[in-house]
Design a protein around this motif. Structure first.
Motif, PDB file in Angstrom:
ATOM      1  N   GLU A 112       0.826  -1.213   0.000  1.00 25.74           N
ATOM      2  CA  GLU A 112       0.000   0.000   0.000  1.00 25.74           C
ATOM      3  C   GLU A 112       0.865   1.270   0.000  1.00 25.74           C
ATOM      4  N   ASN A 113       2.004   1.201   0.649  1.00 30.37           N
ATOM      5  CA  ASN A 113       2.896   2.367   0.655  1.00 30.37           C
ATOM      6  C   ASN A 113       3.575   2.548  -0.701  1.00 30.37           C
ATOM      7  N   LEU A 114       3.958   1.454  -1.347  1.00 32.01           N
ATOM      8  CA  LEU A 114       4.576   1.552  -2.670  1.00 32.01           C
ATOM      9  C   LEU A 114       3.584   2.078  -3.705  1.00 32.01           C
ATOM     10  N   ALA A 115       2.325   1.671  -3.593  1.00 34.24           N
ATOM     11  CA  ALA A 115       1.306   2.171  -4.523  1.00 34.24           C
ATOM     12  C   ALA A 115       1.143   3.677  -4.364  1.00 34.24           C
ATOM     13  N   ARG A 116       1.140   4.151  -3.139  1.00 37.44           N
ATOM     14  CA  ARG A 116       1.029   5.588  -2.879  1.00 37.44           C
ATOM     15  C   ARG A 116       2.240   6.336  -3.444  1.00 37.44           C
ATOM     16  N   LEU A 117       3.409   5.742  -3.325  1.00 35.05           N
ATOM     17  CA  LEU A 117       4.629   6.365  -3.828  1.00 35.05           C
ATOM     18  C   LEU A 117       4.589   6.494  -5.351  1.00 35.05           C
ATOM     19  N   ARG A 118       4.074   5.473  -6.039  1.00 31.39           N
ATOM     20  CA  ARG A 118       4.015   5.511  -7.498  1.00 31.39           C
ATOM     21  C   ARG A 118       3.079   6.602  -8.008  1.00 31.39           C
ATOM     22  N   GLN A 119       2.083   6.981  -7.223  1.00 31.03           N
ATOM     23  CA  GLN A 119       1.117   7.993  -7.638  1.00 31.03           C
ATOM     24  C   GLN A 119       1.659   9.415  -7.506  1.00 31.03           C
ATOM     25  N   ARG A 120       2.765   9.603  -6.851  1.00 29.62           N
ATOM     26  CA  ARG A 120       3.255  10.956  -6.567  1.00 29.62           C
ATOM     27  C   ARG A 120       3.874  11.646  -7.764  1.00 29.62           C
ATOM     28  N   GLY A 121       4.366  10.946  -8.743  1.00 29.05           N
ATOM     29  CA  GLY A 121       4.962  11.577  -9.917  1.00 29.05           C
ATOM     30  C   GLY A 121       6.170  12.415  -9.549  1.00 29.05           C
ATOM     31  N   LEU A 122       7.312  11.802  -9.502  1.00 28.54           N
ATOM     32  CA  LEU A 122       8.512  12.468  -9.023  1.00 28.54           C
ATOM     33  C   LEU A 122       9.297  13.175 -10.111  1.00 28.54           C
ATOM     34  N   GLY A 123       8.759  13.258 -11.311  1.00 28.37           N
ATOM     35  CA  GLY A 123       9.478  13.877 -12.421  1.00 28.37           C
ATOM     36  C   GLY A 123       9.879  15.314 -12.156  1.00 28.37           C
ATOM     37  N   SER A 124       8.969  16.094 -11.568  1.00 28.06           N
ATOM     38  CA  SER A 124       9.282  17.503 -11.321  1.00 28.06           C
ATOM     39  C   SER A 124      10.376  17.656 -10.274  1.00 28.06           C
ATOM     40  N   LYS A 125      10.330  16.809  -9.242  1.00 28.02           N
ATOM     41  CA  LYS A 125      11.356  16.894  -8.196  1.00 28.02           C
ATOM     42  C   LYS A 125      12.722  16.473  -8.750  1.00 28.02           C
ATOM     43  N   ARG A 126      12.750  15.442  -9.568  1.00 25.01           N
ATOM     44  CA  ARG A 126      14.000  14.989 -10.185  1.00 25.01           C
ATOM     45  C   ARG A 126      14.557  16.062 -11.112  1.00 25.01           C
ATOM     46  N   SER A 127      13.678  16.683 -11.906  1.00 24.84           N
ATOM     47  CA  SER A 127      14.097  17.740 -12.818  1.00 24.84           C
ATOM     48  C   SER A 127      14.677  18.929 -12.056  1.00 24.84           C
ATOM     49  N   LEU A 128      14.041  19.292 -10.970  1.00 24.13           N
ATOM     50  CA  LEU A 128      14.526  20.400 -10.155  1.00 24.13           C
ATOM     51  C   LEU A 128      15.898  20.091  -9.569  1.00 24.13           C
ATOM     52  N   ALA A 129      16.083  18.875  -9.084  1.00 25.48           N
ATOM     53  CA  ALA A 129      17.377  18.486  -8.510  1.00 25.48           C
ATOM     54  C   ALA A 129      18.478  18.510  -9.577  1.00 25.48           C
ATOM     55  N   LEU A 130      18.168  18.066 -10.785  1.00 26.25           N
ATOM     56  CA  LEU A 130      19.159  18.081 -11.866  1.00 26.25           C
ATOM     57  C   LEU A 130      19.536  19.506 -12.263  1.00 26.25           C
ATOM     58  N   ARG A 131      18.544  20.401 -12.284  1.00 27.65           N
ATOM     59  CA  ARG A 131      18.839  21.795 -12.626  1.00 27.65           C
ATOM     60  C   ARG A 131      19.700  22.452 -11.547  1.00 27.65           C
ATOM     61  N   GLU A 132      19.399  22.171 -10.270  1.00 29.62           N
ATOM     62  CA  GLU A 132      20.213  22.716  -9.185  1.00 29.62           C
ATOM     63  C   GLU A 132      21.646  22.192  -9.274  1.00 29.62           C
ATOM     64  N   PHE A 133      21.796  20.911  -9.563  1.00 35.02           N
ATOM     65  CA  PHE A 133      23.115  20.313  -9.681  1.00 35.02           C
ATOM     66  C   PHE A 133      23.899  20.948 -10.824  1.00 35.02           C
ATOM     67  N   ALA A 134      23.238  21.122 -11.980  1.00 34.60           N
ATOM     68  CA  ALA A 134      23.901  21.714 -13.139  1.00 34.60           C
ATOM     69  C   ALA A 134      24.347  23.141 -12.855  1.00 34.60           C
ATOM     70  N   LEU A 135      23.516  23.917 -12.163  1.00 36.22           N
ATOM     71  CA  LEU A 135      23.901  25.285 -11.819  1.00 36.22           C
ATOM     72  C   LEU A 135      25.078  25.300 -10.845  1.00 36.22           C
ATOM     73  N   GLY A 136      25.097  24.361  -9.919  1.00 40.99           N
ATOM     74  CA  GLY A 136      26.219  24.271  -8.980  1.00 40.99           C
ATOM     75  C   GLY A 136      27.526  23.951  -9.688  1.00 40.99           C
ATOM     76  N   ILE A 137      27.477  23.015 -10.632  1.00 37.03           N
ATOM     77  CA  ILE A 137      28.669  22.671 -11.414  1.00 37.03           C
ATOM     78  C   ILE A 137      29.123  23.876 -12.234  1.00 37.03           C
ATOM     79  N   GLU A 138      28.170  24.573 -12.839  1.00 34.39           N
ATOM     80  CA  GLU A 138      28.514  25.759 -13.633  1.00 34.39           C
ATOM     81  C   GLU A 138      29.170  26.826 -12.758  1.00 34.39           C
ATOM     82  N   ALA A 139      28.660  27.028 -11.548  1.00 27.47           N
ATOM     83  CA  ALA A 139      29.257  28.006 -10.635  1.00 27.47           C
ATOM     84  C   ALA A 139      30.701  27.623 -10.299  1.00 27.47           C
ATOM     85  N   LEU A 140      30.931  26.337 -10.043  1.00 27.15           N
ATOM     86  CA  LEU A 140      32.296  25.886  -9.743  1.00 27.15           C
ATOM     87  C   LEU A 140      33.223  26.078 -10.940  1.00 27.15           C
ATOM     88  N   GLU A 141      32.729  25.776 -12.135  1.00 29.94           N
ATOM     89  CA  GLU A 141      33.554  25.953 -13.333  1.00 29.94           C
ATOM     90  C   GLU A 141      33.897  27.422 -13.557  1.00 29.94           C
TER      91      GLU A 141
END
Length: 107
Positions: free
Chosen positions: A48-77
């Motif tokens: 029941e917990n896994l079913a609830r997790l699948r309904q959350r749609g984590l695409g936006s959170k993953r996309s946000l994390a990737l954009r933050e990571f890319a900006l951090g790398i760019e700042a370091l460069e």
């Protein structure tokens, strides 16, 4: 992150130290349910917990994390290239702006 059936394979290809030709980044495969059990406890991997997790749609959170990571790398460069600090701070402020985006706090 590459999905391999019921396992996740993660590599930090961008952060891999330079080596001999043909060398590759190490990859650790861990069952996704195993990761959830480690983070949230064994009851989290119930059906029941896994079913609830699948309904959350984590695409936006993953996309946000990737954009933050890319900006951090760019700042370091930019910092390493000794660009003006205002150019480095552009990326830093971008990360701060992304962190203020409303996101579901649950996994």
């Amino acid at each position: 992150m590459t999905r391999l059936g019921e396992k996740e394979c993660s590599k930090a290809a961008l952060l891999r130290p330079p080596g001999k030709a043909g060398s590759c980044a190490t990859c650790r495969q861990v069952p996704r349910q195993g990761i959830l059990a480690i983070i949230y406890g064994p009851e989290y991997i119930r059906a029941e917990n896994l079913a609830r997790l699948r309904q959350r749609g984590l695409g936006s959170k993953r996309s946000l994390a990737l954009r933050e990571f890319a900006l951090g790398i760019e700042a370091l460069e930019r910092f390493v290239r000794m660009e003006p600090l205002r150019r480095v701070h552009e990326c830093v402020f971008g990360v701060l702006a992304l962190e203020s985006e409303p996101v579901d706090p649950r996994l």
